[in-house]
Design a protein around this motif. Sequence first.
Motif, PDB file in Angstrom:
ATOM      1  N   ILE A  65      61.605  18.575  52.322  1.00  8.53           N
ATOM      2  CA  ILE A  65      62.778  18.831  52.501  1.00  8.53           C
ATOM      3  C   ILE A  65      63.371  18.708  50.759  1.00  8.53           C
ATOM      4  N   ASN A  66      62.881  19.825  50.192  1.00  7.77           N
ATOM      5  CA  ASN A  66      62.500  19.847  48.798  1.00  7.77           C
ATOM      6  C   ASN A  66      63.310  20.868  48.005  1.00  7.77           C
ATOM      7  N   THR A  67      64.439  21.269  48.616  1.00  5.33           N
ATOM      8  CA  THR A  67      65.344  22.000  47.820  1.00  5.33           C
ATOM      9  C   THR A  67      66.252  21.375  47.391  1.00  5.33           C
ATOM     10  N   PHE A  68      67.325  21.777  46.825  1.00  2.00           N
ATOM     11  CA  PHE A  68      68.484  21.153  46.012  1.00  2.00           C
ATOM     12  C   PHE A  68      69.630  21.308  46.830  1.00  2.00           C
ATOM     13  N   PRO A  69      70.247  20.382  47.508  1.00  4.23           N
ATOM     14  CA  PRO A  69      71.521  20.531  48.498  1.00  4.23           C
ATOM     15  C   PRO A  69      72.951  21.225  47.738  1.00  4.23           C
ATOM     16  N   ARG A  70      73.228  22.348  48.448  1.00  8.79           N
ATOM     17  CA  ARG A  70      74.650  22.978  47.972  1.00  8.79           C
ATOM     18  C   ARG A  70      75.709  21.771  48.236  1.00  8.79           C
ATOM     19  N   ALA A  71      76.415  21.867  46.963  1.00 13.09           N
ATOM     20  CA  ALA A  71      77.707  21.273  47.204  1.00 13.09           C
ATOM     21  C   ALA A  71      78.575  21.578  48.463  1.00 13.09           C
ATOM     22  N   GLY A  72      78.898  20.635  49.186  1.00  9.16           N
ATOM     23  CA  GLY A  72      79.714  21.131  50.363  1.00  9.16           C
ATOM     24  C   GLY A  72      78.948  21.336  51.413  1.00  9.16           C
ATOM     25  N   ALA A  73      77.553  21.238  51.451  1.00 10.71           N
ATOM     26  CA  ALA A  73      76.754  21.593  52.582  1.00 10.71           C
ATOM     27  C   ALA A  73      75.569  20.499  52.760  1.00 10.71           C
ATOM     28  N   GLU A  74      75.762  19.201  52.268  1.00 10.18           N
ATOM     29  CA  GLU A  74      74.785  18.222  52.084  1.00 10.18           C
ATOM     30  C   GLU A  74      74.254  17.894  53.419  1.00 10.18           C
ATOM     31  N   THR A  75      75.277  17.918  54.442  1.00 10.82           N
ATOM     32  CA  THR A  75      74.969  17.616  55.859  1.00 10.82           C
ATOM     33  C   THR A  75      73.679  18.118  56.254  1.00 10.82           C
ATOM     34  N   LEU A  76      73.382  19.331  56.026  1.00  9.70           N
ATOM     35  CA  LEU A  76      72.228  20.135  56.580  1.00  9.70           C
ATOM     36  C   LEU A  76      70.925  19.270  55.920  1.00  9.70           C
ATOM     37  N   TRP A  77      71.035  18.804  54.808  1.00 10.46           N
ATOM     38  CA  TRP A  77      69.787  18.228  54.217  1.00 10.46           C
ATOM     39  C   TRP A  77      69.637  16.668  54.885  1.00 10.46           C
ATOM     40  N   HIS A  78      70.981  16.150  54.724  1.00 11.61           N
ATOM     41  CA  HIS A  78      71.028  14.935  55.566  1.00 11.61           C
ATOM     42  C   HIS A  78      70.539  14.850  56.819  1.00 11.61           C
ATOM     43  N   GLN A  79      70.864  15.782  57.457  1.00  9.48           N
ATOM     44  CA  GLN A  79      70.498  15.778  59.182  1.00  9.48           C
ATOM     45  C   GLN A  79      68.737  16.097  58.841  1.00  9.48           C
ATOM     46  N   ALA A  80      68.359  16.858  58.200  1.00  9.54           N
ATOM     47  CA  ALA A  80      66.746  17.084  58.184  1.00  9.54           C
ATOM     48  C   ALA A  80      65.982  15.886  57.920  1.00  9.54           C
ATOM     49  N   LEU A  94      60.533  14.994  48.669  1.00  8.42           N
ATOM     50  CA  LEU A  94      62.067  15.173  48.360  1.00  8.42           C
ATOM     51  C   LEU A  94      61.964  15.549  46.972  1.00  8.42           C
ATOM     52  N   ALA A  95      63.043  16.305  46.506  1.00  9.46           N
ATOM     53  CA  ALA A  95      63.063  16.503  44.981  1.00  9.46           C
ATOM     54  C   ALA A  95      64.542  16.364  44.217  1.00  9.46           C
ATOM     55  N   ASP A  96      65.770  16.149  45.311  1.00 10.31           N
ATOM     56  CA  ASP A  96      66.921  16.260  44.697  1.00 10.31           C
ATOM     57  C   ASP A  96      67.412  14.787  44.495  1.00 10.31           C
ATOM     58  N   LEU A  97      67.939  14.277  43.387  1.00 12.09           N
ATOM     59  CA  LEU A  97      68.046  12.753  43.165  1.00 12.09           C
ATOM     60  C   LEU A  97      69.123  12.255  44.322  1.00 12.09           C
ATOM     61  N   ALA A 118      60.510  18.434  41.559  1.00  7.69           N
ATOM     62  CA  ALA A 118      61.273  17.388  40.900  1.00  7.69           C
ATOM     63  C   ALA A 118      60.644  17.524  39.539  1.00  7.69           C
ATOM     64  N   ALA A 119      59.444  18.199  39.353  1.00  6.43           N
ATOM     65  CA  ALA A 119      58.848  18.248  37.898  1.00  6.43           C
ATOM     66  C   ALA A 119      58.759  16.951  37.271  1.00  6.43           C
ATOM     67  N   ALA A 120      58.339  16.178  37.811  1.00  7.34           N
ATOM     68  CA  ALA A 120      58.015  14.819  37.201  1.00  7.34           C
ATOM     69  C   ALA A 120      56.681  14.745  36.541  1.00  7.34           C
ATOM     70  N   ALA A 121      56.719  14.894  35.346  1.00  4.06           N
ATOM     71  CA  ALA A 121      55.559  15.106  34.179  1.00  4.06           C
ATOM     72  C   ALA A 121      55.170  14.020  33.430  1.00  4.06           C
ATOM     73  N   ASN A 122      55.733  12.980  33.460  1.00  3.33           N
ATOM     74  CA  ASN A 122      55.428  11.756  32.496  1.00  3.33           C
ATOM     75  C   ASN A 122      55.673  10.380  33.207  1.00  3.33           C
ATOM     76  N   PRO A 123      55.086   9.559  32.906  1.00  2.00           N
ATOM     77  CA  PRO A 123      55.080   8.042  33.423  1.00  2.00           C
ATOM     78  C   PRO A 123      56.612   7.513  33.580  1.00  2.00           C
ATOM     79  N   ASP A 124      57.419   7.968  32.488  1.00  2.00           N
ATOM     80  CA  ASP A 124      58.771   7.286  32.682  1.00  2.00           C
ATOM     81  C   ASP A 124      59.414   7.681  33.543  1.00  2.00           C
TER      82      ASP A 124
END
Length: 325
Positions: A65-80, A94-97, A118-124
Motif C-alpha cells: 500500500i505504497n503510494t502517497f494518499p491524495r488529500a481528501g481521499a485518504e479513506t481509500l488508503w485507510h481501508q486498504a 507502506l511509504a507515506d508518513l 520511501a527512499a530511506a537510504a541512511n541509518p538516521d
Amino acid sequence: MELVCPAGTPAALRTAVTAGAQAVYCGFADETNARNFPGLNFSRAELDEAIDFAHTRGAKVLVAINTFPRAGAETLWHQAVADADTLGADAVILADLGLIAYAADRHPDLRRHLSVQAAAANPDAVNFYADTFGIRRVVLPRVLTVDEIRAINSEIDIETEVFVFGGLCVMAEGRCSLSSYATGLSPNMNGVCSPASHVAYAEEGPELVARLGGFTIHRTPRDRSAPYPTLCKGCFTSGPQTGHVFEDPVSLDATDLIPALAKAGVTALKIEGRQRSRAYVEKVVRAFRTAVEAEARGDAPPKAALAALAEGQAATTGAYAKIWR
C-alpha cells in the motif's frame, strides 16, 4: 535469507509460492499500490483466497500500500490497511508518513514494512521510521552499494530487504516525476509509470514511432519490434548523438552478490516484476530459491541463465558495485 517474490495476479501468486517463494508481495486493484495497471492486482476476495493458499504452504503475503494518499481521499488508503489486516496479511508495505502513522495507531499488531518508495537510504532515516512507527523491515532503494548497505545494517536494529533481480529505476524511488511530467500520472500518487492509457504507436514513413503523452520516446524501423515507451528508457537525440540518454534497457541481476549481501546483514531478497508473466515468475523464483539455498549451505550461487528474461537481454549489478552508468 527470505526470498520475496512478485505476484501481479492470483495465478502468479500461486505460481510463485509453488516455485519456492518464502514471501509474496502484491496489491489491491486500485491506486493504493505502485503497480496500478489494468489487469493486475487483487480484489478483496482474491486476496483472501491467496493468503489462505500461501499460509497453507508456509509462505507469507505482504500487501503493498505504497503510494502517497491524495488529500481528501485518504479513506481509500485507510481501508486498504484495514482490509489487509482483516484478511490476515503478514505485513503491509507502506511509504507515506501519514499512512504509516495511521497504521501504527489503528492497527498496531499489523507488521509494517517501509517501502522502497520511501527512499530511506541512511541509518538516521531508517531509525526514525523504526523508533517512531514500529517499522520492522525497510526495503532499501536501488542506489546503494553493498558497503553502504553494510554500514546501514551496523547502525539499525530492523530487517533490511534489497532487490536482486528485475527492472531498474534511474531515480531514487518515490522521488521520480518523469511519468507525471509526461502524462499527469505517476507511480508515487497514482501507482502507474508510463501508463498504457497515454501510449500511442504510429507508422511514419519507414519507422514505427512510440509516444508517451505526446512525447516521442522511440523510433524504430518497421521490421523491428518497438519497445514499450517508458520515458527514462527512451531513445533520444542529444547533440550529435542518439541513444538511451537516461538509462539503457537492462535488468538488475545480483545473483553473484548474494553471499556479499548476506555478510552485509541483509534479511530478505526481493524480485521485481508484478507486471510479469507467470512463466517469468516461475523461472526467476526457482532460480533464486536455488541460489538462496546454495548460500545457506556456504556454496557459490549457481549461474541461473536468466539473460533471456532480462530487459534488452542484458544484466547489470546496478548500483551495488557503482559501475552502472
